[in-house]
Design an enzyme around this catalytic site. Structure first.
Site, PDB file in Angstrom:
ATOM      1  N   LEU A 250      76.468  63.665  99.973  1.00  0.00           N
ATOM      2  CA  LEU A 250      75.019  63.630  99.792  1.00  0.00           C
ATOM      3  C   LEU A 250      74.645  63.841  98.326  1.00  0.00           C
ATOM      4  O   LEU A 250      75.435  64.378  97.543  1.00  0.00           O
ATOM      5  CB  LEU A 250      74.373  64.697 100.689  1.00  0.00           C
ATOM      6  N   PRO A 251      73.430  63.436  97.927  1.00  0.00           N
ATOM      7  CA  PRO A 251      73.115  63.350  96.499  1.00  0.00           C
ATOM      8  C   PRO A 251      72.833  64.652  95.773  1.00  0.00           C
ATOM      9  O   PRO A 251      73.000  64.711  94.559  1.00  0.00           O
ATOM     10  CB  PRO A 251      71.887  62.429  96.460  1.00  0.00           C
TER      11      PRO A 251
ATOM     12  N   THR B 160      78.563  66.795  95.149  1.00  0.00           N
ATOM     13  CA  THR B 160      78.692  67.654  93.976  1.00  0.00           C
ATOM     14  C   THR B 160      77.426  68.493  93.874  1.00  0.00           C
ATOM     15  O   THR B 160      76.341  67.965  93.613  1.00  0.00           O
ATOM     16  CB  THR B 160      78.890  66.832  92.696  1.00  0.00           C
TER      17      THR B 160
ATOM     18  N   LYS C 224      84.739  70.554  89.564  1.00  0.00           N
ATOM     19  CA  LYS C 224      84.122  69.226  89.455  1.00  0.00           C
ATOM     20  C   LYS C 224      83.029  69.219  88.391  1.00  0.00           C
ATOM     21  O   LYS C 224      82.889  68.252  87.634  1.00  0.00           O
ATOM     22  CB  LYS C 224      83.533  68.819  90.811  1.00  0.00           C
TER      23      LYS C 224
ATOM     24  N   LYS D  26      71.929  65.262  87.032  1.00  0.00           N
ATOM     25  CA  LYS D  26      71.962  66.395  87.952  1.00  0.00           C
ATOM     26  C   LYS D  26      73.205  67.240  87.717  1.00  0.00           C
ATOM     27  O   LYS D  26      73.136  68.474  87.636  1.00  0.00           O
ATOM     28  CB  LYS D  26      71.892  65.880  89.392  1.00  0.00           C
TER      29      LYS D  26
END
Length: 301
Positions: A65-66, A96, A171, A246
């Site tokens: 998911l974003p 992430t 990450k 983001k």
């Protein structure tokens, strides 16, 4: 063969889910995009009307998911999938997000006696298509061992980074460096082209010299150098600029909290911000479109 629920079929999620089907896993899927659902449905997945439907009667649930707010809502909201579990699946979040968000989800899962890991990926859309992703996993070692065969159906490398949230932290650090490498590669290519070098020849020089990096080899920002990357397709597909912004925001928040110095990361975020604001289409373009900030109209070569 496992029954897997897959929630989130974006540029990364769709090819990842496709590779699970190729590995003969049964798949229940959900996404807000009807085109993505139709595409994966034609390949044999069972299309679900809601995220909860996709997460029930399965062995594993994968989310891609974003952003963190959507992930937390999906897992912890009023109708969150953790509260609706009916078969005690293992939950794998490949999004992430902030490490703190992953830890909150893990704490909630623990209260329900459920296993969860954060498993963000690296390798870009090319790695997702080719099944060569690197999964960076945070969680209990025993859980990581259980899901290893499923992750390897979508990638070639699984790294256990540590406890819950560690996958996200690793990450975030990686994506900060990826942003620096992409801006640096675009800058070097633009400098060479402005002074008469062929971008193809310069890319070949960099690939075989001390400037060698993943971006010039696998994600080249100059159109036409590599045929199957976003830059050669008008910067469509791939990893969107707004998602990189983001992730850079997460990295800088982490740096501020730990009093770490990240001047190159901060500069990369500023450059991507400038690029994103330069054209209304740029935020949804692949990050390699940063090439246009340095050289407005790069040509296929």
């Amino acid at each position: 063969m496992s029954v897997i629920g897959f929630i989130g079929l974006g540029n990364m999620g769709l090819p990842m889910a496709t590779n699970l089907l190729k590995a003969n896993h049964a798949l229940k899927v959900f996404d807000l995009n009807p085109v993505a659902l139709e595409t994966i449905g034609k390949l044999g997945a069972t299309v679900s009307a809601h995220a909860i439907d996709a997460s029930q009667d399965v062995d594993v649930v994968i989310t891609m998911l974003p952003n963190g707010s959507i992930v937390e809502s999906t897992y912890l909201g009023e109708h969150g999938i953790l509260q609706q579990a009916n078969r005690e699946p293992i939950y794998i979040d490949c999004s992430t997000i902030a490490p703190e968000s992953s830890k909150r989800i893990a704490e909630a899962a623990n209260r329900h006696d459920l296993e969860v890991v954060d498993a963000p990926v690296s390798g870009g859309i090319m790695g997702a298509r080719e099944g060569t992703l690197c999964f960076i996993v945070g969680g209990e070692a025993g859980t990581v061992g259980k899901i290893n065969p499923i992750l390897r159906a979508m990638g070639k490398t699984v790294i256990h980074a540590g406890g819950h949230g560690s996958g996200q932290l690793a990450k975030i650090c990686n994506n900060l460096l990826a942003a620096v490498l992409m801006t640096g590669t675009a800058e070097a290519l633009a400098l060479g082209v402005r002074n008469g070098l062929s971008p193809r020849i310069l890319s070949d020089v960099i690939r075989n010299s001390s400037g060698r990096n993943f971006m010039v080899e696998r994600w080249n920002p100059w159109p036409g150098i590599l045929p199957d990357v976003p830059s050669s397709h008008d910067y469509n597909g791939g990893f969107q600029v707004n998602l990189m912004l983001k992730d850079l925001g997460l990295a800088l928040d982490c740096a501020q909290a730990s009093q770490a110095s990240v001047p190159l990361g901060a500069l990369a975020r500023n450059l991507f911000t400038l690029h994103g604001e330069a054209d209304e289409d740029n935020p949804l373009s692949d990050i390699s479109s940063i090439q246009k900030l340095y050289y407005p109209n790069p040509q296929q070569n």
